[in-house]
Scaffold this motif. Structure first.
Motif, PDB file in Angstrom:
ATOM      1  N   ARG A 168     -14.670  23.314   1.615  1.00 33.11           N
ATOM      2  CA  ARG A 168     -14.166  22.318   2.564  1.00 33.11           C
ATOM      3  C   ARG A 168     -14.103  20.931   1.910  1.00 33.11           C
ATOM      4  O   ARG A 168     -13.143  20.172   2.093  1.00 33.11           O
ATOM      5  CB  ARG A 168     -15.051  22.299   3.808  1.00 33.11           C
ATOM      6  N   GLN A 169     -15.127  20.607   1.141  1.00 36.80           N
ATOM      7  CA  GLN A 169     -15.170  19.309   0.464  1.00 36.80           C
ATOM      8  C   GLN A 169     -14.025  19.177  -0.545  1.00 36.80           C
ATOM      9  O   GLN A 169     -13.337  18.149  -0.591  1.00 36.80           O
ATOM     10  CB  GLN A 169     -16.520  19.156  -0.235  1.00 36.80           C
ATOM     11  N   VAL A 170     -13.832  20.223  -1.358  1.00 36.23           N
ATOM     12  CA  VAL A 170     -12.763  20.203  -2.363  1.00 36.23           C
ATOM     13  C   VAL A 170     -11.396  20.094  -1.698  1.00 36.23           C
ATOM     14  O   VAL A 170     -10.536  19.310  -2.131  1.00 36.23           O
ATOM     15  CB  VAL A 170     -12.849  21.463  -3.244  1.00 36.23           C
ATOM     16  N   ALA A 171     -11.169  20.870  -0.648  1.00 34.69           N
ATOM     17  CA  ALA A 171      -9.876  20.823   0.031  1.00 34.69           C
ATOM     18  C   ALA A 171      -9.609  19.439   0.629  1.00 34.69           C
ATOM     19  O   ALA A 171      -8.484  18.916   0.559  1.00 34.69           O
ATOM     20  CB  ALA A 171      -9.826  21.889   1.132  1.00 34.69           C
ATOM     21  N   THR A 172     -10.642  18.831   1.206  1.00 32.59           N
ATOM     22  CA  THR A 172     -10.482  17.502   1.795  1.00 32.59           C
ATOM     23  C   THR A 172     -10.174  16.465   0.729  1.00 32.59           C
ATOM     24  O   THR A 172      -9.275  15.618   0.898  1.00 32.59           O
ATOM     25  CB  THR A 172     -11.759  17.113   2.566  1.00 32.59           C
ATOM     26  N   LEU A 173     -10.902  16.507  -0.397  1.00 29.78           N
ATOM     27  CA  LEU A 173     -10.618  15.571  -1.485  1.00 29.78           C
ATOM     28  C   LEU A 173      -9.207  15.748  -2.013  1.00 29.78           C
ATOM     29  O   LEU A 173      -8.502  14.769  -2.295  1.00 29.78           O
ATOM     30  CB  LEU A 173     -11.626  15.776  -2.624  1.00 29.78           C
ATOM     31  N   ASP A 174      -8.771  16.998  -2.160  1.00 23.62           N
ATOM     32  CA  ASP A 174      -7.427  17.240  -2.656  1.00 23.62           C
ATOM     33  C   ASP A 174      -6.383  16.660  -1.707  1.00 23.62           C
ATOM     34  O   ASP A 174      -5.367  16.099  -2.145  1.00 23.62           O
ATOM     35  CB  ASP A 174      -7.210  18.746  -2.839  1.00 23.62           C
ATOM     36  N   GLN A 175      -6.615  16.782  -0.400  1.00 24.37           N
ATOM     37  CA  GLN A 175      -5.706  16.162   0.562  1.00 24.37           C
ATOM     38  C   GLN A 175      -5.677  14.645   0.386  1.00 24.37           C
ATOM     39  O   GLN A 175      -4.607  14.016   0.416  1.00 24.37           O
ATOM     40  CB  GLN A 175      -6.134  16.509   1.989  1.00 24.37           C
ATOM     41  N   MET A 176      -6.835  14.048   0.223  1.00 26.29           N
ATOM     42  CA  MET A 176      -6.910  12.597   0.063  1.00 26.29           C
ATOM     43  C   MET A 176      -6.175  12.138  -1.188  1.00 26.29           C
ATOM     44  O   MET A 176      -5.648  11.025  -1.242  1.00 26.29           O
ATOM     45  CB  MET A 176      -8.372  12.164  -0.008  1.00 26.29           C
ATOM     46  N   MET A 177      -6.143  13.004  -2.227  1.00 26.27           N
ATOM     47  CA  MET A 177      -5.483  12.668  -3.485  1.00 26.27           C
ATOM     48  C   MET A 177      -4.033  13.123  -3.538  1.00 26.27           C
ATOM     49  O   MET A 177      -3.373  12.941  -4.562  1.00 26.27           O
ATOM     50  CB  MET A 177      -6.244  13.302  -4.652  1.00 26.27           C
ATOM     51  N   GLY A 178      -3.554  13.747  -2.487  1.00 21.13           N
ATOM     52  CA  GLY A 178      -2.176  14.220  -2.519  1.00 21.13           C
ATOM     53  C   GLY A 178      -1.968  15.366  -3.490  1.00 21.13           C
ATOM     54  O   GLY A 178      -0.895  15.493  -4.083  1.00 21.13           O
ATOM     55  N   GLY A 179      -3.006  16.200  -3.670  1.00 22.66           N
ATOM     56  CA  GLY A 179      -2.873  17.369  -4.545  1.00 22.66           C
ATOM     57  C   GLY A 179      -3.217  17.124  -5.986  1.00 22.66           C
ATOM     58  O   GLY A 179      -2.836  17.917  -6.856  1.00 22.66           O
ATOM     59  N   ARG A 180      -3.994  16.079  -6.277  1.00 21.17           N
ATOM     60  CA  ARG A 180      -4.262  15.707  -7.672  1.00 21.17           C
ATOM     61  C   ARG A 180      -5.652  16.095  -8.164  1.00 21.17           C
ATOM     62  O   ARG A 180      -6.065  15.680  -9.240  1.00 21.17           O
ATOM     63  CB  ARG A 180      -4.068  14.194  -7.846  1.00 21.17           C
ATOM     64  N   LEU A 181      -6.384  16.911  -7.421  1.00 20.55           N
ATOM     65  CA  LEU A 181      -7.758  17.235  -7.793  1.00 20.55           C
ATOM     66  C   LEU A 181      -7.811  18.418  -8.760  1.00 20.55           C
ATOM     67  O   LEU A 181      -7.104  19.409  -8.598  1.00 20.55           O
ATOM     68  CB  LEU A 181      -8.574  17.579  -6.553  1.00 20.55           C
ATOM     69  N   THR A 182      -8.667  18.306  -9.779  1.00 21.60           N
ATOM     70  CA  THR A 182      -9.035  19.410 -10.655  1.00 21.60           C
ATOM     71  C   THR A 182     -10.560  19.465 -10.699  1.00 21.60           C
ATOM     72  O   THR A 182     -11.233  18.487 -10.374  1.00 21.60           O
ATOM     73  CB  THR A 182      -8.453  19.246 -12.069  1.00 21.60           C
ATOM     74  N   ILE A 183     -11.114  20.619 -11.094  1.00 20.98           N
ATOM     75  CA  ILE A 183     -12.554  20.843 -10.979  1.00 20.98           C
ATOM     76  C   ILE A 183     -13.150  21.192 -12.339  1.00 20.98           C
ATOM     77  O   ILE A 183     -12.649  22.060 -13.053  1.00 20.98           O
ATOM     78  CB  ILE A 183     -12.861  21.990  -9.996  1.00 20.98           C
ATOM     79  N   ASN A 184     -14.231  20.501 -12.712  1.00 15.24           N
ATOM     80  CA  ASN A 184     -15.016  20.819 -13.906  1.00 15.24           C
ATOM     81  C   ASN A 184     -16.278  21.552 -13.448  1.00 15.24           C
ATOM     82  O   ASN A 184     -17.159  20.976 -12.819  1.00 15.24           O
ATOM     83  CB  ASN A 184     -15.370  19.538 -14.643  1.00 15.24           C
ATOM     84  N   ILE A 185     -16.360  22.849 -13.738  1.00 14.35           N
ATOM     85  CA  ILE A 185     -17.480  23.674 -13.314  1.00 14.35           C
ATOM     86  C   ILE A 185     -18.674  23.425 -14.244  1.00 14.35           C
ATOM     87  O   ILE A 185     -18.571  23.573 -15.460  1.00 14.35           O
ATOM     88  CB  ILE A 185     -17.111  25.163 -13.340  1.00 14.35           C
ATOM     89  N   ILE A 186     -19.818  23.045 -13.663  1.00 10.42           N
ATOM     90  CA  ILE A 186     -21.039  22.762 -14.415  1.00 10.42           C
ATOM     91  C   ILE A 186     -22.105  23.787 -14.023  1.00 10.42           C
ATOM     92  O   ILE A 186     -22.307  24.069 -12.840  1.00 10.42           O
ATOM     93  CB  ILE A 186     -21.570  21.339 -14.116  1.00 10.42           C
ATOM     94  N   SER A 187     -22.817  24.311 -15.023  1.00 10.24           N
ATOM     95  CA  SER A 187     -23.781  25.389 -14.769  1.00 10.24           C
ATOM     96  C   SER A 187     -25.216  25.025 -15.133  1.00 10.24           C
ATOM     97  O   SER A 187     -26.054  25.912 -15.285  1.00 10.24           O
ATOM     98  CB  SER A 187     -23.373  26.649 -15.558  1.00 10.24           C
TER      99      SER A 187
END
Length: 359
Positions: A91-110
């Motif tokens: 939900r958080q990722v989808a909301t951020l992507d909406q706020m950015m107009g589809g410009r979000l990418t994700i760096n997975i940290i382990s």
């Protein structure tokens, strides 16, 4: 070939004029990190890495939300696996992507969470399970998954990304468990600096691992850069950066990171040990940054032609995404843009990723 050229915003207090000498004017704050991002955006970089740290700096998710309406480039948000339950993260990722107009990418940290110490294999199995469930939810699919670390039966969140698909997953790690995790679930495999022959060897290994799951990977390079009008000036800038650092301070800085004992960090240490007296492992690859930094510990150093030639060499080796930084970050962002960025055919990475392979 068009490649992605990205910069770095020092959200984890990683900004210095002299390594090991904290400067209040360069400490992480919304204003300071905003200025780095706006500098990169103004010069036309394609993406910006927003790192995550528990003890240092400011929160990268809140920062990304604040920057969404101020920028036009992509943002690469570092997400620590296990910090949030997967439906909340989706939900958080989808909301951020909406706020950015589809410009979000994700760096997975382990890396481990504070107070937690998991061996490499279970940590990366957790990441694989999270990547699988997160991608399914962001692709609009329900999840009925019962794994070792994620036990979940849930419909996708009503909030959707602009594309209706999951953002790209960027991922780095050199241990056998990390490589297996990347082969199963990453889209872009990020490498820290190394000699070109080692880059080719890692790429060949990862190509083979991904192929076992019917997947392919894109490859990225995360390093620092020091570019000046002449090579002598660039090398002098590198020496100046270390001129006030003592051994004890450098070691203390490296140990602050939760990934300070990882295979990737060990590889950066080995790279430093193989360098010459000035810290150069190749003529234009300088390992001095790693004396006061855990993680990516080397910089491409040289005049504009030399830095550009090194980048082209890496492109020929299969690198399609570059994430650079320099000290201080806003100043070096400006120098790299004026001297090198315009000479490179660049743009945001765009491709359809493969599903995450969980077996």
């Amino acid at each position: 070939m068009t490649v992605e050229m990205s910069w770095f915003s020092a959200l984890c207090d990683d900004d210095y004029e002299f390594l090991g000498v904290p400067d209040p004017d360069l400490a992480s704050s919304f204003e300071h990190c905003r200025n780095i991002v706006l500098t990169a955006d103004r010069y036309g970089y394609d993406n910006v890495l927003l790192p995550s740290g528990y003890a240092l700096g400011i929160d990268n998710t809140a920062f990304a939300a604040g920057m969404a309406s101020m920028t036009s480039m992509r943002m690469l948000l570092a997400v620590r696996c296990g910090e949030l339950i997967v439906p909340q993260l989706a939900r958080q990722v989808a909301t951020l992507d909406q706020m950015m107009g589809g410009r979000l990418t994700i760096n997975i940290i382990s890396s481990d969470r504070p107070g937690e110490q998991l061996e490499s294999e279970p940590r990366y199995r957790r990441s694989t399970e999270i990547m699988y469930c997160l991608r399914e939810l962001l692709d609009g699919k329900p999840v009925d998954f019962h794994g070792e670390h994620v036990d979940l039966s849930v419909d996708p969140p009503r909030a959707r990304t602009v594309s209706g698909r999951s953002p790209l997953f960027y991922f780095g790690g050199l241990s056998p468990a990390a490589r297996e995790c990347a082969a199963r679930g990453a889209d872009v495999f990020l490498m820290w600096p190394d000699t070109t022959d080692k880059v080719l060897a890692v790429k060949a290994d990862m190509d083979a691992r991904a192929a076992e799951y019917g997947r392919t990977l894109r490859y990225g390079w995360r390093s620092h850069v020091i570019v000046r009008e002449t090579e002598d000036e660039a090398r002098a800038a590198a020496r100046r950066l270390l001129s006030r650092l003592d051994v004890e301070t450098g070691e203390a800085i490296r140990k602050q990171s939760l990934d300070s004992t990882s295979a990737g960090v060990a590889n950066q240490a080995a790279l430093r040990e193989s360098s010459d007296d000035e810290g150069y492992v190749e003529r234009h690859l300088w390992t001095g940054v790693g004396r006061a930094r855990s993680g990516a510990g080397a910089a491409i150093v040289g005049d504009p032609d030399q830095v550009h030639a090194k980048i082209e060499e890496l492109i020929d080796a299969g690198i399609e995404s570059f994430i650079f930084s320099g000290y201080p970050h806003a100043a070096e962002c400006d120098l790299f843009a004026r001297h090198v960025l315009g000479r490179i055919d660049h743009g945001a990475l765009r491709f359809d990723p493969h599903p995450v392979a969980v077996v």
